[in-house]
Design a protein around this motif. Structure first.
Motif, PDB file in Angstrom:
ATOM      1  N   VAL A 158       0.850  -1.206   0.000  1.00  0.00           N
ATOM      2  CA  VAL A 158       0.000   0.000   0.000  1.00  0.00           C
ATOM      3  C   VAL A 158       0.886   1.257   0.000  1.00  0.00           C
ATOM      4  N   GLY A 159       1.949   1.218  -0.789  1.00  0.00           N
ATOM      5  CA  GLY A 159       2.830   2.367  -0.901  1.00  0.00           C
ATOM      6  C   GLY A 159       2.225   3.471  -1.746  1.00  0.00           C
ATOM      7  N   ALA A 160       2.992   4.540  -1.938  1.00  0.00           N
ATOM      8  CA  ALA A 160       2.495   5.720  -2.642  1.00  0.00           C
ATOM      9  C   ALA A 160       2.024   5.395  -4.054  1.00  0.00           C
ATOM     10  N   GLU A 161       2.800   4.612  -4.777  1.00  0.00           N
ATOM     11  CA  GLU A 161       2.447   4.308  -6.168  1.00  0.00           C
ATOM     12  C   GLU A 161       1.126   3.567  -6.254  1.00  0.00           C
ATOM     13  N   VAL A 162       0.928   2.595  -5.386  1.00  0.00           N
ATOM     14  CA  VAL A 162      -0.310   1.809  -5.392  1.00  0.00           C
ATOM     15  C   VAL A 162      -1.503   2.682  -5.006  1.00  0.00           C
ATOM     16  N   LEU A 163      -1.351   3.450  -3.932  1.00  0.00           N
ATOM     17  CA  LEU A 163      -2.483   4.236  -3.434  1.00  0.00           C
ATOM     18  C   LEU A 163      -2.845   5.371  -4.374  1.00  0.00           C
ATOM     19  N   ARG A 164      -1.865   5.941  -5.069  1.00  0.00           N
ATOM     20  CA  ARG A 164      -2.167   7.027  -5.998  1.00  0.00           C
ATOM     21  C   ARG A 164      -2.771   6.500  -7.296  1.00  0.00           C
ATOM     22  N   GLN A 165      -2.703   5.218  -7.526  1.00  0.00           N
ATOM     23  CA  GLN A 165      -3.475   4.623  -8.618  1.00  0.00           C
ATOM     24  C   GLN A 165      -4.958   4.591  -8.247  1.00  0.00           C
ATOM     25  N   GLU A 166      -5.225   4.415  -6.959  1.00  0.00           N
ATOM     26  CA  GLU A 166      -6.607   4.452  -6.477  1.00  0.00           C
ATOM     27  C   GLU A 166      -7.167   5.877  -6.535  1.00  0.00           C
ATOM     28  N   ASN A 167      -6.289   6.873  -6.294  1.00  0.00           N
ATOM     29  CA  ASN A 167      -6.715   8.276  -6.252  1.00  0.00           C
ATOM     30  C   ASN A 167      -5.547   9.157  -6.694  1.00  0.00           C
ATOM     31  N   PRO A 168      -5.476   9.522  -7.981  1.00  0.00           N
ATOM     32  CA  PRO A 168      -4.348  10.316  -8.496  1.00  0.00           C
ATOM     33  C   PRO A 168      -4.223  11.699  -7.854  1.00  0.00           C
ATOM     34  N   ARG A 169      -5.293  12.189  -7.228  1.00  0.00           N
ATOM     35  CA  ARG A 169      -5.248  13.499  -6.568  1.00  0.00           C
ATOM     36  C   ARG A 169      -4.790  13.391  -5.116  1.00  0.00           C
ATOM     37  N   LEU A 170      -4.448  12.200  -4.680  1.00  0.00           N
ATOM     38  CA  LEU A 170      -4.023  12.003  -3.296  1.00  0.00           C
ATOM     39  C   LEU A 170      -2.669  12.670  -3.043  1.00  0.00           C
ATOM     40  N   VAL A 171      -2.580  13.440  -1.963  1.00  0.00           N
ATOM     41  CA  VAL A 171      -1.310  13.967  -1.483  1.00  0.00           C
ATOM     42  C   VAL A 171      -0.745  12.945  -0.498  1.00  0.00           C
ATOM     43  N   ALA A 229      -3.620  22.980  -1.435  1.00  0.00           N
ATOM     44  CA  ALA A 229      -4.079  24.252  -2.001  1.00  0.00           C
ATOM     45  C   ALA A 229      -3.703  24.418  -3.466  1.00  0.00           C
ATOM     46  N   ALA A 230      -2.966  23.475  -4.022  1.00  0.00           N
ATOM     47  CA  ALA A 230      -2.519  23.577  -5.411  1.00  0.00           C
ATOM     48  C   ALA A 230      -3.698  23.481  -6.372  1.00  0.00           C
ATOM     49  N   ASP A 231      -3.531  24.077  -7.550  1.00  0.00           N
ATOM     50  CA  ASP A 231      -4.590  24.007  -8.559  1.00  0.00           C
ATOM     51  C   ASP A 231      -4.892  22.561  -8.942  1.00  0.00           C
ATOM     52  N   GLU A 232      -3.843  21.736  -8.968  1.00  0.00           N
ATOM     53  CA  GLU A 232      -4.004  20.318  -9.261  1.00  0.00           C
ATOM     54  C   GLU A 232      -3.371  19.523  -8.113  1.00  0.00           C
ATOM     55  N   PRO A 233      -4.138  19.240  -7.062  1.00  0.00           N
ATOM     56  CA  PRO A 233      -3.585  18.533  -5.896  1.00  0.00           C
ATOM     57  C   PRO A 233      -3.051  17.162  -6.264  1.00  0.00           C
ATOM     58  N   GLY A 234      -2.161  16.677  -5.431  1.00  0.00           N
ATOM     59  CA  GLY A 234      -1.597  15.355  -5.629  1.00  0.00           C
ATOM     60  C   GLY A 234      -0.089  15.401  -5.570  1.00  0.00           C
ATOM     61  N   GLY A 235       0.528  14.242  -5.444  1.00  0.00           N
ATOM     62  CA  GLY A 235       1.976  14.169  -5.413  1.00  0.00           C
ATOM     63  C   GLY A 235       2.475  13.455  -4.174  1.00  0.00           C
ATOM     64  N   VAL A 236       3.775  13.174  -4.177  1.00  0.00           N
ATOM     65  CA  VAL A 236       4.422  12.471  -3.071  1.00  0.00           C
ATOM     66  C   VAL A 236       5.388  13.428  -2.381  1.00  0.00           C
ATOM     67  N   ILE A 237       5.180  13.646  -1.098  1.00  0.00           N
ATOM     68  CA  ILE A 237       6.017  14.536  -0.298  1.00  0.00           C
ATOM     69  C   ILE A 237       6.946  13.688   0.560  1.00  0.00           C
ATOM     70  N   ASP A 238       8.222  13.990   0.502  1.00  0.00           N
ATOM     71  CA  ASP A 238       9.254  13.247   1.240  1.00  0.00           C
ATOM     72  C   ASP A 238       9.866  14.187   2.276  1.00  0.00           C
ATOM     73  N   ILE A 239       9.594  13.938   3.548  1.00  0.00           N
ATOM     74  CA  ILE A 239      10.076  14.798   4.629  1.00  0.00           C
ATOM     75  C   ILE A 239      11.159  14.083   5.432  1.00  0.00           C
TER      76      ILE A 239
END
Length: 384
Positions: free
Chosen positions: A110-123, A188-198
């Motif tokens: 259930v990593g980022a790649e898998v979950l963002r296939q379920e929802n491409p707008r997922l942050v 708040a982005a016009d097109e939400p989504g992406g992977v944030i690495d902190i």
């Protein structure tokens, strides 16, 4: 006031502090935080804190502090049904925050790649000690380890003494704040989504300001300075008759006002103290002269007088004294836990249009909202 993140749904798959503290900020900003926990035990912080009675019932003080207003759902992510449920939650959520070691979510499937296939707008925000791609990525992200690895301990303490950690988990909290800022911006982005690495290490080093830039730009390595401000003088903590007083006379005119008020006018013509650079080079002698006067009276009296003259000064308060001030500012919330136990918890320090932000409810019991949340996501009673 409508909270800025009102209407946003965030899945909180975090433990202990850095991740929970990130979602603590987001909860106060209005997001619906759904805390996903391991059945039976939950967040490790539920068993931590200096109150054995609360820890014994899975509501440890360490858990209470960063978890007000969240809803707790238990999911077993090692079970296929649990993974399927998480994917179902992700489809209509706006963000997900996790602070497992890099690679754990991928191994669970259930990593980022898998979950963002379920929802491409997922942050998708991952918080770790050293970042997802760093050579140290497999190291555990304990706060004190990160403080040491970031160089923060090396510049904290007294001259000639051993390095010291900060008195609170600063790497965890700075990492959490950095993550909260990044998630808020991504939402708040016009097109939400992406992977944030902190990276907690990198987040902490980014706050070290002049200590870092003086070395990178000027080649000057920072050293422990105790309560001295190495960029100016007099700027330190001074003994008064009852407690310490911080004075930051960083400007030339502030030094002149201070010297005159303390009856030390003769120092103004002394070549050792005439300019800032001179005072920095002779700070030991100057501080001794200043403290010899300050120690004759209480810190509170000096504080009022000096601030009235335009010389920044403040008492070194105990934590209970500081909390009394925060309470007057409305930054301490009162909650009643199940069983009737009262708990006071700090908010975020943020006000918007004069309003103090509120999380909306107490920290949740383990799994308290599982049925409620799953029903909201469309599961029938029999499925639940």
């Amino acid at each position: 006031m409508k909270a800025p993140l009102s209407g946003k749904r965030i899945l909180d798959l975090t433990n202990v502090l850095a991740g929970p503290f990130c979602c603590h900020q987001l909860a106060h900003l209005g997001a619906d935080i759904i805390k996903i926990e391991v059945p039976g035990s939950g967040d490790l912080a539920r068993q931590l804190g200096q109150d054995e009675e609360l820890s014994a019932r899975n509501m440890g003080i360490s858990f209470l502090a960063p978890n007000p207003g969240k809803r707790s759902v238990t999911l077993n992510l090692k079970h296929e049904d649990g993974k399927a449920l998480l994917k179902r939650l992700v489809r209509t959520s706006d963000a997900l925050v996790e602070n497992f070691r890099p690679g754990v979510m991928d191994r669970l499937g259930v990593g980022a790649e898998v979950l963002r296939q379920e929802n491409p707008r997922l942050v998708y925000c991952a918080i770790s000690g050293f970042g997802m791609d760093d050579e140290l990525r497999k190291r555990p992200a304990y706060d004190q380890i990160v403080q040491g690895m970031a160089g923060a301990m090396a510049i904290t303490g007294t001259p000639g003494g051993d390095p010291l950690r900060a008195g609170w988990p600063v790497a965890d909290t700075v990492g959490g704040l950095t993550a909260a800022m990044a998630v808020s911006a991504a939402l708040a982005a016009d097109e939400p989504g992406g992977v944030i690495d902190i990276s907690m290490r990198d987040s902490l080093m980014a706050t070290m300001g002049w200590a870092v830039s003086n070395y990178l730009v000027g080649g000057v390595e920072a050293v422990p300075a105790g309560n001295e401000n190495l960029t100016s003088a007099p700027s330190a903590a001074y003994r008064c008759s009852d407690q310490l007083l911080n004075i930051a006379a960083n400007k030339q005119e502030q030094w002149e006002i201070l010297a005159k008020h303390l009856g030390l006018e003769h120092l103004l013509d002394d070549p050792r103290f005439r300019r800032r650079v001179d005072r920095k080079a002779n700070r030991v002698e100057m501080n001794a002269a200043v403290e010899a006067v300050l120690i004759t009276r209480p810190a509170a009296e000096w504080e009022d007088e000096l601030n009235a003259l335009g010389v920044p000064a403040g008492q070194v308060l105990s934590l209970p004294q500081a909390l009394d001030q925060a309470r007057k500012a409305g930054q301490i919330a009162q909650y009643t836990l199940k069983g009737g136990r009262e708990a006071e918890l700090f908010r975020t320090g943020i006000k918007i249009d004069g309003d103090v932000l509120d999380a909306g409810g107490p920290p949740p019991e383990l799994g308290e909202h599982t049925d409620e949340v799953l029903a909201e996501f469309g599961l029938s009673d029999s499925e639940i």
